[in-house]
Scaffold this motif. Structure first.
Motif, mmCIF file in Angstrom:
data_model
loop_
_atom_site.group_PDB
_atom_site.id
_atom_site.type_symbol
_atom_site.label_atom_id
_atom_site.label_comp_id
_atom_site.label_asym_id
_atom_site.label_seq_id
_atom_site.Cartn_x
_atom_site.Cartn_y
_atom_site.Cartn_z
ATOM 1 N N CYS A 230 1.642 -7.837 -8.796
ATOM 2 C CA CYS A 230 1.855 -6.790 -7.794
ATOM 3 C C CYS A 230 2.807 -5.746 -8.355
ATOM 4 O O CYS A 230 2.595 -4.552 -8.206
ATOM 5 N N LYS B 120 6.640 0.901 -6.491
ATOM 6 C CA LYS B 120 6.125 0.197 -5.310
ATOM 7 C C LYS B 120 6.344 1.035 -4.061
ATOM 8 O O LYS B 120 7.481 1.420 -3.761
ATOM 9 N N PRO B 121 5.269 1.309 -3.334
ATOM 10 C CA PRO B 121 5.426 1.995 -2.045
ATOM 11 C C PRO B 121 5.783 0.927 -1.015
ATOM 12 O O PRO B 121 5.176 -0.137 -1.005
ATOM 13 N N ARG B 122 6.783 1.116 -0.243
ATOM 14 C CA ARG B 122 7.167 0.057 0.699
ATOM 15 C C ARG B 122 6.824 0.444 2.125
ATOM 16 O O ARG B 122 6.882 1.605 2.497
ATOM 17 N N THR B 123 6.472 -0.564 2.911
ATOM 18 C CA THR B 123 6.166 -0.320 4.319
ATOM 19 C C THR B 123 7.427 0.143 5.042
ATOM 20 O O THR B 123 7.407 1.071 5.845
ATOM 21 N N ARG B 124 8.520 -0.486 4.732
ATOM 22 C CA ARG B 124 9.801 -0.050 5.292
ATOM 23 C C ARG B 124 10.833 -0.123 4.160
ATOM 24 O O ARG B 124 10.862 0.744 3.308
ATOM 25 N N HIS B 125 11.614 -1.181 4.088
ATOM 26 C CA HIS B 125 12.600 -1.269 3.017
ATOM 27 C C HIS B 125 12.103 -2.244 1.962
ATOM 28 O O HIS B 125 11.296 -3.111 2.240
ATOM 29 N N ARG C 67 -0.676 3.788 1.452
ATOM 30 C CA ARG C 67 0.366 4.489 2.213
ATOM 31 C C ARG C 67 0.470 5.960 1.872
ATOM 32 O O ARG C 67 1.192 6.694 2.544
ATOM 33 N N HIS D 138 -4.207 -7.777 -0.900
ATOM 34 C CA HIS D 138 -3.763 -6.929 0.216
ATOM 35 C C HIS D 138 -4.499 -7.256 1.514
ATOM 36 O O HIS D 138 -4.618 -8.428 1.870
ATOM 37 N N LYS E 173 -2.854 -10.820 2.315
ATOM 38 C CA LYS E 173 -1.683 -11.030 1.432
ATOM 39 C C LYS E 173 -1.423 -12.507 1.131
ATOM 40 O O LYS E 173 -0.314 -12.881 0.768
ATOM 41 N N GLU F 196 -4.542 -9.529 -7.777
ATOM 42 C CA GLU F 196 -3.094 -9.624 -8.021
ATOM 43 C C GLU F 196 -2.840 -10.997 -8.629
ATOM 44 O O GLU F 196 -3.055 -12.045 -7.999
ATOM 45 N N ASP G 109 4.211 -8.852 -3.781
ATOM 46 C CA ASP G 109 3.157 -9.672 -3.153
ATOM 47 C C ASP G 109 2.825 -10.912 -3.990
ATOM 48 O O ASP G 109 2.927 -10.899 -5.225
#
Ligand code: E4P
Ligand code: PEP
Length: 347
Positions: free
Chosen positions: A45, A81-86, A149, A253, A258, A287, A309
């Protein structure tokens, strides 16, 4: 002045850059259907440890050689890495994995890792998250992703139109496919661009347009999208919007929820469709890393385990690649050899 010159500006790795050009061409041939092999974009990942990444790539190189008649294996060396939040943003922005390093250090580390892997003659895949960082790492990348994202972002679509390698546009995280098809269309055309040049001055120009942008189905919040019905519908949507009717299926994903243990079932479903002659499937993504699962960042880290992931391990990867290679042989039979066989029976 930009902080760091690109490899070409610095005169570094001209031999590797030349090799990458031929990898990009080979991937483009598969995306366009001129080469009937499957693209297999395989790897962790995220690349958090250059040593583990190199050992993994060296093992994958052997599998790439074994299956080279059926598969073109590209190794995921994802440094952003694009993160959903943090969460950890990847080696490029956080090379020390603890927020203390700089992007300049990250660029140097990522380039050294890319160069060592490119020297194995293995094409490299990366997702481009921050358009400002793209010029510093794109020269050794042979396949690029615009992720779930960012696929709707005009900036990323324009970036893709300017990237010199095939770019996979992932469906949105909620499962919507339309925005990814729009992204393929936008990337395919020349777009107005504004970028820093080698002297650090803003340069306005037009991108070439990316003829090898394509759709990647990764599943979404609404469930997986690798079934025959999903794939046929996506291929139809691509055709009716005059885009290349070939796509890549991400077995991880949203297609695995996941859960790395479910990637194998996705591979098997894809193999069945490929083996029955589905020509719209140009490739798959897995992955995978040295060891299975995932771990949280912190001390001590287990060698060869993903820090983002969860991944399948290298032994399962070897098994899944062998299944995919067999499916390609079956597809050749289904789409070409059968008519020849029928002819020989009747003569
Ligand atoms: O592929 C990696 C992750 O799915 C992606 O970076 C988002 O991760 P997150 O939802 O854990 O932030
Ligand atoms: C973040 C990734 O994928 P997606 O954009 O599909 O979530 C990835 O492939 O690492």
């Amino acid at each position: 002045m930009r902080n760091v010159p690109t490899l070409s500006e610095a005169g570094q790795h001209p031999d590797l850059i030349e090799r990458v050009t031929s990898h990009r061409r080979a991937i483009g041939d598969i995306v366009q259907g001129r080469d009937d092999r499957l693209l297999a974009i395989v790897g962790p990942c995220s690349a958090h440890d250059p040593q583990g990444m190199h050992e993994y790539a060296a093992r994958l190189r052997l599998l790439a050689a074994e299956h080279s008649d059926e598969l073109l294996i590209v190794v995921r060396v994802y440094v952003e890495k694009p993160r959903t939040r943090h969460g950890w943003p990847g080696l490029l922005l956080d090379p020390q994995l603890d927020g203390t390093g700089s992007a300049v250090e990250g660029i140097e580390l990522a380039r050294r890792m890319f160069a060592a892997i490119a020297a194995l003659d293995l094409p490299i895949a990366n997702e481009f998250v921050d358009p400002y960082l793209a010029p510093y790492v794109s020269e050794l990348v042979s396949w690029a992703a615009i992720g779930a994202r960012t696929v709707e972002s005009p900036v990323h679509r324009r970036l893709a139109s300017d990237l010199p390698m095939p770019v996979g546009m992932k469906n949105r995280a909620d499962g919507a496919i339309g925005p990814a098809i729009d992204a393929v269309a936008v990337a395919g055309r020349s777009q107005p661009m504004l970028n820093l040049d080698a002297k650090g001055e803003l340069r306005s120009y037009h991108s070439a347009g990316n003829p090898n942008a394509h759709l990647v189905l990764r599943g979404g919040d609404d469930g997986p999208n690798y079934s025959t019905a999903h794939i046929e519908r996506s291929l139809l949507e691509l055709s009716s919007s005059q885009q290349n009717p070939r796509l890549v299926i991400d077995c991880s994903h949203g297609n695995s929820g996941k859960d790395h243990r479910r990637q194998g079932a996705v591979v098997e479903a894809v193999c069945e469709q490929v083996g029955e002659g589905q020509n719209g499937i140009a490739g798959v993504m897995l992955e995978s890393y040295l060891r299975p699962g995932r771990q949280a960042l912190g001390e001590p880290l287990e060698y060869g385990v993903s820090v983002t992931d969860a991944c399948i391990d290298i032994d399962e990867t070897s098994h899944r690649l062998a299944q995919l290679a067999k499916a390609v042989i079956a597809r050749r039979y289904a789409t070409e050899a059968r008519p020849r066989h029928i002819t020989s029976v009747s003569s």
